[in-house]
Scaffold this motif. Structure first.
Motif, mmCIF file in Angstrom:
data_model
loop_
_atom_site.group_PDB
_atom_site.id
_atom_site.type_symbol
_atom_site.label_atom_id
_atom_site.label_comp_id
_atom_site.label_asym_id
_atom_site.label_seq_id
_atom_site.Cartn_x
_atom_site.Cartn_y
_atom_site.Cartn_z
ATOM 1 N N GLU A 81 -5.827 -18.541 -12.388
ATOM 2 C CA GLU A 81 -5.490 -19.052 -13.720
ATOM 3 C C GLU A 81 -6.357 -18.396 -14.797
ATOM 4 O O GLU A 81 -5.866 -18.019 -15.864
ATOM 5 N N ALA A 82 -7.650 -18.221 -14.498
ATOM 6 C CA ALA A 82 -8.550 -17.590 -15.468
ATOM 7 C C ALA A 82 -8.129 -16.147 -15.726
ATOM 8 O O ALA A 82 -8.124 -15.690 -16.877
ATOM 9 N N TRP A 83 -7.777 -15.413 -14.678
ATOM 10 C CA TRP A 83 -7.337 -14.033 -14.854
ATOM 11 C C TRP A 83 -6.029 -13.963 -15.626
ATOM 12 O O TRP A 83 -5.834 -13.085 -16.453
ATOM 13 N N LEU A 84 -5.134 -14.910 -15.372
ATOM 14 C CA LEU A 84 -3.861 -14.943 -16.096
ATOM 15 C C LEU A 84 -4.105 -15.231 -17.579
ATOM 16 O O LEU A 84 -3.568 -14.540 -18.449
ATOM 17 N N ASP A 85 -4.944 -16.237 -17.852
ATOM 18 C CA ASP A 85 -5.256 -16.596 -19.241
ATOM 19 C C ASP A 85 -5.923 -15.440 -19.992
ATOM 20 O O ASP A 85 -5.699 -15.262 -21.191
ATOM 21 N N ALA A 86 -6.736 -14.662 -19.282
ATOM 22 C CA ALA A 86 -7.463 -13.552 -19.902
ATOM 23 C C ALA A 86 -6.644 -12.261 -19.931
ATOM 24 O O ALA A 86 -7.108 -11.260 -20.464
ATOM 25 N N ASP A 87 -5.443 -12.312 -19.378
ATOM 26 C CA ASP A 87 -4.618 -11.104 -19.250
ATOM 27 C C ASP A 87 -5.450 -9.973 -18.629
ATOM 28 O O ASP A 87 -5.493 -8.851 -19.115
ATOM 29 N N ALA A 88 -6.119 -10.321 -17.527
ATOM 30 C CA ALA A 88 -7.084 -9.428 -16.886
ATOM 31 C C ALA A 88 -6.419 -8.244 -16.195
ATOM 32 O O ALA A 88 -5.316 -8.352 -15.653
ATOM 33 N N ALA A 89 -7.143 -7.135 -16.213
ATOM 34 C CA ALA A 89 -6.785 -5.959 -15.429
ATOM 35 C C ALA A 89 -7.843 -5.825 -14.347
ATOM 36 O O ALA A 89 -9.042 -5.874 -14.640
ATOM 37 N N LEU A 90 -7.408 -5.700 -13.107
ATOM 38 C CA LEU A 90 -8.320 -5.631 -11.980
ATOM 39 C C LEU A 90 -8.132 -4.317 -11.235
ATOM 40 O O LEU A 90 -7.056 -3.723 -11.289
ATOM 41 N N TRP A 91 -9.167 -3.911 -10.531
ATOM 42 C CA TRP A 91 -9.039 -2.787 -9.623
ATOM 43 C C TRP A 91 -8.423 -3.313 -8.348
ATOM 44 O O TRP A 91 -8.758 -4.416 -7.890
ATOM 45 N N ALA A 92 -7.498 -2.579 -7.771
ATOM 46 C CA ALA A 92 -6.794 -3.055 -6.582
ATOM 47 C C ALA A 92 -6.526 -1.914 -5.618
ATOM 48 O O ALA A 92 -6.366 -0.758 -6.021
ATOM 49 N N VAL A 93 -6.475 -2.278 -4.346
ATOM 50 C CA VAL A 93 -6.097 -1.341 -3.296
ATOM 51 C C VAL A 93 -5.384 -2.145 -2.212
ATOM 52 O O VAL A 93 -5.740 -3.292 -1.951
ATOM 53 N N VAL A 94 -4.371 -1.549 -1.629
ATOM 54 C CA VAL A 94 -3.583 -2.226 -0.599
ATOM 55 C C VAL A 94 -4.068 -1.804 0.778
ATOM 56 O O VAL A 94 -4.205 -0.616 1.069
ATOM 57 N N VAL A 95 -4.348 -2.807 1.608
ATOM 58 C CA VAL A 95 -4.587 -2.621 3.038
ATOM 59 C C VAL A 95 -3.660 -3.642 3.689
ATOM 60 O O VAL A 95 -4.000 -4.813 3.796
ATOM 61 N N LYS A 96 -2.459 -3.178 4.011
ATOM 62 C CA LYS A 96 -1.411 -4.095 4.464
ATOM 63 C C LYS A 96 -1.915 -5.020 5.550
ATOM 64 O O LYS A 96 -2.604 -4.578 6.458
ATOM 65 N N PRO A 97 -1.593 -6.313 5.427
ATOM 66 C CA PRO A 97 -0.698 -6.928 4.439
ATOM 67 C C PRO A 97 -1.419 -7.399 3.174
ATOM 68 O O PRO A 97 -0.839 -8.073 2.350
ATOM 69 N N TRP A 98 -2.678 -7.051 3.031
ATOM 70 C CA TRP A 98 -3.497 -7.573 1.942
ATOM 71 C C TRP A 98 -3.522 -6.650 0.730
ATOM 72 O O TRP A 98 -3.393 -5.444 0.850
ATOM 73 N N ILE A 99 -3.779 -7.270 -0.424
ATOM 74 C CA ILE A 99 -4.105 -6.542 -1.633
ATOM 75 C C ILE A 99 -5.497 -6.995 -2.008
ATOM 76 O O ILE A 99 -5.720 -8.179 -2.268
ATOM 77 N N LEU A 100 -6.437 -6.071 -1.979
ATOM 78 C CA LEU A 100 -7.812 -6.385 -2.352
ATOM 79 C C LEU A 100 -7.982 -6.100 -3.823
ATOM 80 O O LEU A 100 -7.567 -5.044 -4.310
#
Length: 103
Positions: free
Chosen positions: A78-97
């Motif tokens: 919710e905090a990230w949504l409210d802040a319209d946050a951009a995060l660093w991400a990488v996929v390691v199936k089935p996860w998104i880190l």
């Protein structure tokens, strides 16, 4: 250099190339499916992804017990949504880190 180190280096290079910034709102459906893992900003996102990909249970369990790697909580989402946050991400199936880097 022995073979496992070379394989790990290749994996890290691949994961590094696949790491990018993404808006949290773009990850909502994956979060709802329980597939998004938060990585503390004091850890290297690519190192964590490589450990997950290599099934390094000892390292991942240690980070989880220290609350440095965990599923994204409702409060954090919710905090990230409210802040319209951009995060660093990488996929390691089935996860998104994902990782919010300290400014």
């Amino acid at each position: 250099m022995n073979q496992p180190d070379k394989q790990t280096d290749l994996l890290r290079a691949k994961l590094n190339q696949e790491t990018s910034q993404i808006a949290w709102k773009e990850l909502q459906r994956y979060y709802a499916a329980g597939m998004v893992i938060a990585v503390s900003d004091d850890l290297d996102l690519v190192d964590v992804a490589a450990s997950v990909a290599n099934d390094d249970t000892a390292a991942v369990s240690k980070w989880m017990s220290e609350a440095r790697v965990s599923k994204v909580s409702d409060v954090q989402a919710e905090a990230w949504l409210d802040a319209d946050a951009a995060l660093w991400a990488v996929v390691v199936k089935p996860w998104i880190l994902v990782q919010m880097r300290a400014s």
